[in-house]
Write an enzyme that holds these catalytic residues in place. Structure first.
Site, mmCIF file in Angstrom:
data_model
loop_
_atom_site.group_PDB
_atom_site.id
_atom_site.type_symbol
_atom_site.label_atom_id
_atom_site.label_comp_id
_atom_site.label_asym_id
_atom_site.label_seq_id
_atom_site.Cartn_x
_atom_site.Cartn_y
_atom_site.Cartn_z
ATOM 1 C CE LYS A 1 -4.405 -1.754 1.025
ATOM 2 N NZ LYS A 1 -5.743 -1.585 1.537
ATOM 3 C CE LYS B 1 -5.698 -7.878 -1.841
ATOM 4 N NZ LYS B 1 -6.271 -7.855 -0.546
ATOM 5 C CE LYS C 1 -13.457 -3.930 -0.339
ATOM 6 N NZ LYS C 1 -12.361 -3.753 0.570
HETATM 7 P P1 ATP Z 1 -8.464 -2.805 -0.655
HETATM 8 O O1 ATP Z 1 -8.328 -2.950 -2.141
HETATM 9 O O2 ATP Z 1 -9.209 -1.573 -0.224
HETATM 10 O O3 ATP Z 1 -7.182 -3.023 0.064
HETATM 11 P P2 ATP Z 1 -9.417 -5.480 -0.544
HETATM 12 O O4 ATP Z 1 -10.263 -5.725 -1.737
HETATM 13 O O5 ATP Z 1 -8.062 -6.057 -0.514
HETATM 14 O O6 ATP Z 1 -9.394 -3.950 -0.190
HETATM 15 P P3 ATP Z 1 -10.288 -5.974 2.192
HETATM 16 O O7 ATP Z 1 -11.396 -5.157 2.678
HETATM 17 O O8 ATP Z 1 -8.924 -5.593 2.633
HETATM 18 O O9 ATP Z 1 -10.307 -6.050 0.607
HETATM 19 O O10 ATP Z 1 -10.510 -7.504 2.512
HETATM 20 C C1 ATP Z 1 -11.727 -8.107 2.896
HETATM 21 C C2 ATP Z 1 -11.618 -9.612 2.867
HETATM 22 O O11 ATP Z 1 -11.546 -10.083 1.527
HETATM 23 C C3 ATP Z 1 -10.385 -10.179 3.563
HETATM 24 O O12 ATP Z 1 -10.769 -11.336 4.279
HETATM 25 C C4 ATP Z 1 -9.467 -10.539 2.449
HETATM 26 O O13 ATP Z 1 -8.612 -11.596 2.783
HETATM 27 C C5 ATP Z 1 -10.439 -10.959 1.381
HETATM 28 N N1 ATP Z 1 -9.910 -10.740 0.052
HETATM 29 C C6 ATP Z 1 -9.575 -9.550 -0.497
HETATM 30 N N2 ATP Z 1 -9.157 -9.708 -1.752
HETATM 31 C C7 ATP Z 1 -9.211 -11.043 -2.015
HETATM 32 C C8 ATP Z 1 -8.890 -11.843 -3.156
HETATM 33 N N3 ATP Z 1 -8.470 -11.301 -4.274
HETATM 34 N N4 ATP Z 1 -9.080 -13.181 -3.075
HETATM 35 C C9 ATP Z 1 -9.546 -13.746 -1.940
HETATM 36 N N5 ATP Z 1 -9.864 -13.046 -0.834
HETATM 37 C C10 ATP Z 1 -9.702 -11.717 -0.855
#
Ligand code: ATP
Ligand code: LTN
Length: 335
Positions: free
Chosen positions: A116, A200, A203
């Protein structure tokens, strides 16, 4: 343990207007299966979201929208405690205390912080650095036994366990040491970007074609999957080096509830065009009823408000004893 059931805690950040297919398959879809067997506490973690700059009105919207997405995916507000993190001030309180029991070196090793900071070089704030301590506080405040998350959060869970052990060895058994609960590899533990299948799906990915949102229209889902990066071999099988195809197979098997092996058989002899269309259609079909429920919940703001208000009260009732115990142990005057 509350009563005779183990406690589950998890949360998602309201950092965009819709969660991704990765959040859904890696986290939320599994939460739904746990709600009968465990005492579950699910939070919309808005305090984590402000580690990256958010527009205030949009963050409020995203928070309500995420609550509606939780419910639309099947979380039952009668069975679980569902609340907004910033409504329960103990999260910030415990987080300060645990900051004083976490080493700089431990936080320096966190890969999410490194990722990040690279993505937001203009705003490497202290909150981004201590983010895992707030997450540890979320979990430890409720004496959670299990934490269902995607595999990307494993390192944060390990840190949470280390902090709990450290605190317990100083002061006696104050915290339950939680275990991660991560989907099997290939079952959604890590869904990759459609445009860059070694990163990965996230969002906050600036490329919207890399990411499928839970609330995307069927035609957008199908289009994005059609354009997904694959390889030139034109064989649908799960194998090393075929990251794009592996990702699509993982997605297909998760939304249709089939094994990767069966999915490979289904697409034997078929080209990537057919394969991608089928995956796109399967995802769109799986998400359709969720999207319909989401629209219904969003029409009922009073209900959503009652869910988060009751949730915050219930959360405070559960965390009260732990918070008092922690304050006493560290030497604060508690009445
Ligand atoms: P950001 O992009 O704002 O960092 P994010 O999409 O990574 O957000 P989080 O809110 O940090 O999402 O994560 C919420 C949940 O979703 C966590 O349990 C995380 O492990 C899971 N998660 C996020 N991205 C993935 C992915 N690509 N595959 C599987 N699980 C995911
Ligand atoms: N850091 C998590 C979100 C999160 C979380 C939690 C997950 C915040 N607090 C407590 C499980 C338990 C993430 O997914 N990025």
């Amino acid at each position: 343990m509350i009563g005779d059931k183990k406690v589950i805690f998890s949360g998602i950040q309201p950092s965009s207007d819709s969660i991704t297919l990765g959040n859904y398959l890696g986290a939320l879809k599994n939460w739904v299966t746990l709600q009968d067997e465990y005492n579950c506490i699910f939070s919309v973690v808005d305090m984590h979201a402000i580690t990256v700059r958010q527009e205030a009105a949009q963050l409020r919207k995203n928070t309500i929208s995420l609550l509606a997405q939780y419910l639309a995916c099947g979380l039952d507000a009668e069975k679980n405690i569902i609340f907004v993190q910033s409504h329960v001030s103990e999260h910030a309180e415990l987080s300060w205390i645990l900051n004083c029991y976490t080493q700089m070196g431990e936080l320096n090793r966190m890969t999410q912080f490194k990722d990040k900071s690279q993505k937001h070089p203009e705003n490497i704030n202290a909150g981004l650095f201590t983010y895992p301590v707030l997450m540890a506080s979320d979990i430890l405040l409720y004496q959670a036994d299990l934490v269902p998350v995607g595999v990307d959060q494993k390192q944060h869970l390990e840190l949470t366990r280390d902090i709990a052990h450290r605190f317990n060895s100083l002061y006696g058994d104050v915290f339950t040491v939680p275990e991660p609960y991560i989907p099997e590899k290939n079952a959604g533990a890590k869904i990759m970007s459609l445009q860059n299948p070694t990163a990965k799906m996230s969002k906050s990915d600036p490329n919207p074609n890399g990411c499928i949102a839970l609330l995307d229209k069927p035609e957008d889902i199908i289009r994005k999957i059609k354009r997904a990066v694959t390889d030139s071999e034109a064989v649908v099988k799960y194998a090393e080096g075929k990251d794009g195809v592996n990702n699509l197979l993982t997605i297909y098997s998760a939304v249709t509830n089939t094994s990767i092996k069966d999915a490979e058989k289904e697409f034997e002899g078929k080209g990537y065009g057919d394969f991608k269309l089928k995956v796109g259609e399967a995802v769109a079909e799986h998400l359709k009823p969720i999207q319909e429920k989401y629209e219904d919940y969003m029409k009922n703001k009073d209900y959503l408000e009652s869910v988060y208000k009751n949730g915050a009260e219930a959360a405070r009732r559960v965390n009260r004893r732990t918070m008092a115990k922690v304050k006493k142990k560290v030497g604060f005057i508690v009445d």
